[in-house]
Design a protein around this motif. Structure first.
Motif, PDB file in Angstrom:
ATOM      1  N   GLN A 165       1.185  -4.195   3.865  1.00  0.00           N
ATOM      2  CA  GLN A 165       0.056  -3.848   4.714  1.00  0.00           C
ATOM      3  C   GLN A 165       0.387  -3.905   6.199  1.00  0.00           C
ATOM      4  O   GLN A 165      -0.079  -3.066   6.969  1.00  0.00           O
ATOM      5  N   LEU A 180       1.746   4.761   1.765  1.00  0.00           N
ATOM      6  CA  LEU A 180       1.621   5.371   3.087  1.00  0.00           C
ATOM      7  C   LEU A 180       2.048   6.829   2.996  1.00  0.00           C
ATOM      8  O   LEU A 180       3.139   7.140   2.507  1.00  0.00           O
ATOM      9  N   THR A 181       1.169   7.752   3.456  1.00  0.00           N
ATOM     10  CA  THR A 181       1.436   9.184   3.366  1.00  0.00           C
ATOM     11  C   THR A 181       1.193   9.869   4.703  1.00  0.00           C
ATOM     12  O   THR A 181       0.471   9.335   5.549  1.00  0.00           O
ATOM     13  N   GLN A 202      -4.846   2.396  -1.100  1.00  0.00           N
ATOM     14  CA  GLN A 202      -4.768   1.200  -1.929  1.00  0.00           C
ATOM     15  C   GLN A 202      -4.236   1.531  -3.319  1.00  0.00           C
ATOM     16  O   GLN A 202      -4.565   2.560  -3.904  1.00  0.00           O
ATOM     17  N   THR A 223      -1.743   7.830   6.615  1.00  0.00           N
ATOM     18  CA  THR A 223      -2.846   7.412   5.746  1.00  0.00           C
ATOM     19  C   THR A 223      -2.379   6.296   4.823  1.00  0.00           C
ATOM     20  O   THR A 223      -1.362   6.418   4.151  1.00  0.00           O
ATOM     21  N   SER A 224      -3.145   5.202   4.808  1.00  0.00           N
ATOM     22  CA  SER A 224      -2.862   4.072   3.946  1.00  0.00           C
ATOM     23  C   SER A 224      -3.791   4.119   2.737  1.00  0.00           C
ATOM     24  O   SER A 224      -5.017   4.226   2.885  1.00  0.00           O
ATOM     25  N   ALA A 251       1.908  -0.726   7.532  1.00  0.00           N
ATOM     26  CA  ALA A 251       0.924   0.349   7.673  1.00  0.00           C
ATOM     27  C   ALA A 251       0.043   0.158   8.901  1.00  0.00           C
ATOM     28  O   ALA A 251      -0.548   1.120   9.395  1.00  0.00           O
ATOM     29  N   ALA A 291       2.699   3.607  12.948  1.00  0.00           N
ATOM     30  CA  ALA A 291       2.116   4.214  11.752  1.00  0.00           C
ATOM     31  C   ALA A 291       0.785   4.900  12.037  1.00  0.00           C
ATOM     32  O   ALA A 291       0.167   5.448  11.115  1.00  0.00           O
ATOM     33  N   VAL A 318       0.853  -1.194   0.000  1.00  0.00           N
ATOM     34  CA  VAL A 318       0.000   0.000   0.000  1.00  0.00           C
ATOM     35  C   VAL A 318       0.887   1.243   0.000  1.00  0.00           C
ATOM     36  O   VAL A 318       2.084   1.172   0.283  1.00  0.00           O
TER      37      VAL A 318
END
Length: 304
Positions: free
Chosen positions: A242, A168-169, A257, A254-255, A245, A250, A166
């Motif tokens: 995943q 991650l941000t 897709q 934000t995860s 995350a 974490a 995924v």
């Protein structure tokens, strides 16, 4: 209550997802779900809240969880005591693993091995998967737990599980409002990633190349927690499995897709050297026994 139900309870609490928990326990999702429902009926209260995205323990589930872990630990200790009393094994065991594999937790596995076979001299190495594959090929390691499918053809390899990758941000990133994203939207963005010896780096590089995505790797790390810290501080975004995350570190990130048809898969395997010590087989036997499938639960479901 029985040990199998306790195993399913712990797996579901850890994975927060029925399909992934079933894969960890090597049972069908329907078998795991039925066992949890039966336990809830027996206790007269829900143990988990279910949503479309995740599963969380209720207060009752959280109250039962430490007792479930304790029961499983006691049962494992009992089995180890019997084996220790009836099977003598000496020599050495050289083990390697990449950090935070998710599918297998190596330190508790080594602890169990040491309890069973206290005369075996254990040597443990943590490194990137590509380095570990090379060490196993040379015979410097007896067994390694890696997250790469590259160059495994010449090694004895058993897949243990897999996770989807995924994005991650940071929570305030321009992409953070999205639940899914197309590869083209990642073009020319600044990333945080691992050194080339890590399997995650080569997996990410290959996925971006296949999608014609150019990116700038602004920060290169050798530690997952440092990667998460740098994302929190707004220094870039990252492609991670995943389970990374979902780590507590974490929380607040934000995860997002990736496109389902081209989402990379983080594949974890156990590999053994051609002339590995006999202790390597015993280590993998413990791992296999701890995750042996139930006799009548149907086919094993794989993690998404």
């Amino acid at each position: 209550m029985d040990l199998r139900q306790m195993e399913y309870l712990v797996a579901l609490a850890d994975e927060q997802h029925f399909t992934r928990a079933a894969a960890v326990c090597q049972v069908s999702q329907s078998g795991l779900s039925a066992a949890i429902r039966s336990l809830e009926d027996e206790l007269g209260t829900p143990l988990f809240t279910r949503t479309t995205r995740r599963v969380d323990p209720t207060d009752a589930g959280l109250a039962l969880l430490p007792f479930a872990r304790g029961a499983l630990a006691q049962a494992a200790a009992g089995r180890d005591a019997v084996i220790r009393a009836t099977h003598a094994l000496s020599g050495r065991l050289r083990v390697g693993a990449e950090q935070c594999l998710g599918v297998v937790d190596v330190p508790p596995l080594l602890e169990r091995f040491h309890r069973r076979y206290p005369l075996v001299d254990i040597h443990f190495t943590q490194a990137g998967s590509h380095d570990l594959v090379a060490q196993t090929r040379r015979g410097d390691l007896d067994v390694a737990f890696v997250a790469t499918t590259d160059h495994l053809a010449i090694a004895n390899s058993v897949e243990l599980g897999r996770r989807s990758v995924v994005l991650l941000t940071p929570s305030d990133h321009a992409l953070a409002a999205r639940t899914s994203i197309e590869w083209a939207e990642l073009r020319d963005r600044e990333f945080i990633d691992f050194r080339p010896s890590w399997a995650m780096r080569s997996l990410n590089d290959a996925a971006c190349t296949a999608a014609s995505v150019t990116r700038r790797v602004r920060c290169t790390v050798d530690d997952i927690h440092t990667l998460l810290d740098l994302i929190h501080r707004g220094l870039g975004i990252a492609l991670v499995p995943q389970h990374i995350a979902a780590k507590p570190q974490a929380a607040g990130l934000t995860s997002i897709q990736l496109p389902p048809e081209s989402t990379p898969q983080w594949v974890v395997s156990a590999i053994t050297a051609t002339h590995a010590e006999a202790s390597a087989t015993r280590l993998l036997e413990i791992l296999d026994a701890d995750h042996s499938p139930a006799q009548d639960d149907g086919p094993v479901t794989t993690a998404p």
